[in-house]
Design a protein around this motif. Structure first.
Motif, PDB file in Angstrom:
ATOM      1  N   GLY A 174       0.816  -1.206   0.000  1.00  8.86           N
ATOM      2  CA  GLY A 174       0.000   0.000   0.000  1.00  8.86           C
ATOM      3  C   GLY A 174       0.845   1.249   0.000  1.00  8.86           C
ATOM      4  N   ALA A 197      -4.162  10.318   3.883  1.00  6.01           N
ATOM      5  CA  ALA A 197      -4.836   9.286   3.090  1.00  6.01           C
ATOM      6  C   ALA A 197      -3.914   8.076   2.994  1.00  6.01           C
ATOM      7  N   SER A 198      -4.518   6.910   2.840  1.00  2.73           N
ATOM      8  CA  SER A 198      -3.715   5.694   2.712  1.00  2.73           C
ATOM      9  C   SER A 198      -4.466   4.647   1.913  1.00  2.73           C
ATOM     10  N   THR A 199      -3.707   3.736   1.331  1.00  3.51           N
ATOM     11  CA  THR A 199      -4.254   2.597   0.591  1.00  3.51           C
ATOM     12  C   THR A 199      -3.605   1.324   1.110  1.00  3.51           C
ATOM     13  N   LYS A 210      -8.506  -1.464   0.705  1.00  2.00           N
ATOM     14  CA  LYS A 210      -9.327  -0.338   1.124  1.00  2.00           C
ATOM     15  C   LYS A 210      -8.535   0.960   1.035  1.00  2.00           C
ATOM     16  N   ASN A 211      -9.264   2.041   0.834  1.00  2.00           N
ATOM     17  CA  ASN A 211      -8.723   3.385   0.886  1.00  2.00           C
ATOM     18  C   ASN A 211      -9.244   4.090   2.125  1.00  2.00           C
ATOM     19  N   LYS A 212      -8.383   4.854   2.781  1.00  2.00           N
ATOM     20  CA  LYS A 212      -8.790   5.678   3.912  1.00  2.00           C
ATOM     21  C   LYS A 212      -8.488   7.137   3.609  1.00  2.00           C
ATOM     22  N   TYR A 213      -9.472   8.015   3.918  1.00  6.30           N
ATOM     23  CA  TYR A 213      -9.276   9.451   3.699  1.00  6.30           C
ATOM     24  C   TYR A 213     -10.194  10.222   4.630  1.00  6.30           C
ATOM     25  N   SER A 255     -13.438   5.285   5.116  1.00  6.90           N
ATOM     26  CA  SER A 255     -12.766   4.217   4.372  1.00  6.90           C
ATOM     27  C   SER A 255     -13.743   3.564   3.405  1.00  6.90           C
ATOM     28  N   ILE A 261     -12.177  -0.426  -4.229  1.00 10.34           N
ATOM     29  CA  ILE A 261     -10.995   0.156  -4.872  1.00 10.34           C
ATOM     30  C   ILE A 261     -10.619  -0.549  -6.172  1.00 10.34           C
TER      31      ILE A 261
END
Length: 205
Positions: A76, A95-97, A135-138, A142, A146
């Motif tokens: 990620g 943000a993270s993936t 998953k993406n978090k922002y 989440s 994706i």
């Protein structure tokens, strides 16, 4: 009946002798993934991996071997995204993936004796991975959607290299690097290639 028993014993002996050339191990460790490409990423995203390995040693005298692994591995990225608030002030949000793969590396390797109880090994080969979920978090939210249009591809492939030490024929410590060759972004989104540093410990049977 005696012929059948004799044939069975011969086949069993052959399988036993062949199995002696195979070595099996299990391992787990940490991932430090930082993608390359035009994607806006900063730093490395921590993850983990675990799985099993089988390798075939050509002979007692040869130090060369080939093998493969089946791994559960997390990759990620993380980044900071700037937004303009209604009062024209700049707001920065994290943000993270995270993407979890089922990955199969294939490799060729060579052992170098360091004494009676230790040996150095180096390995090189290709890998292929299939994303199971992600998953993406922002901004505290989440989403697991994706892999849809303009998202991420599920398939990844590249090359991997590793080196490590094995002690007393059982305990293994390995440092590796995976260089993704597949752009895993769909559509016209910025290109994204996995770049992963791994550190793992294992036990060989």
């Amino acid at each position: 009946m005696k012929k059948i028993l004799f044939l069975g014993l011969v086949m069993f002996q052959c399988l036993t002798m062949q199995a002696q050339d195979w070595k099996f191990s299990v391992g787990a460790g940490a991932n430090f993934n930082g993608p390359a490409g035009k994607t806006a990423s900063e730093g490395r995203r921590f993850g983990y991996h675990l799985g099993g390995t089988a390798q075939y040693e050509f002979s007692q005298q040869s130090s060369w071997y080939v093998g493969g692994s089946l791994l559960w591995t997390q990759k990620g990225n993380k980044m900071t995204i700037g937004e303009t608030a209604p009062d024209n002030k700049k707001i920065y949000r994290k943000a993270s993936t995270d993407i979890t793969y089922l990955q199969i590396p294939l490799f060729a390797g060579k052992n170098f004796d360091l004494g009676e109880q230790a040996k150095l090994f180096v390995e090189f080969g290709p890998y292929a991975g299939l994303a199971l979920f992600g998953k993406n978090k922002y901004a505290g939210q989440s989403t697991s959607k994706i892999f849809e249009k303009n998202g991420y591809k599920r398939f990844d492939a590249g090359l991997a290299i590793g080196a490590g030490i094995q002690i007393a024929d059982h305990y293994r410590l390995k440092l590796g690097y995976e260089h993704g060759l597949t752009n895993i972004r769909k559509g016209k989104d910025p290109s994204y290639y996995n770049r992963n540093i791994t550190l793992s410990v294992g036990y060989a049977f």
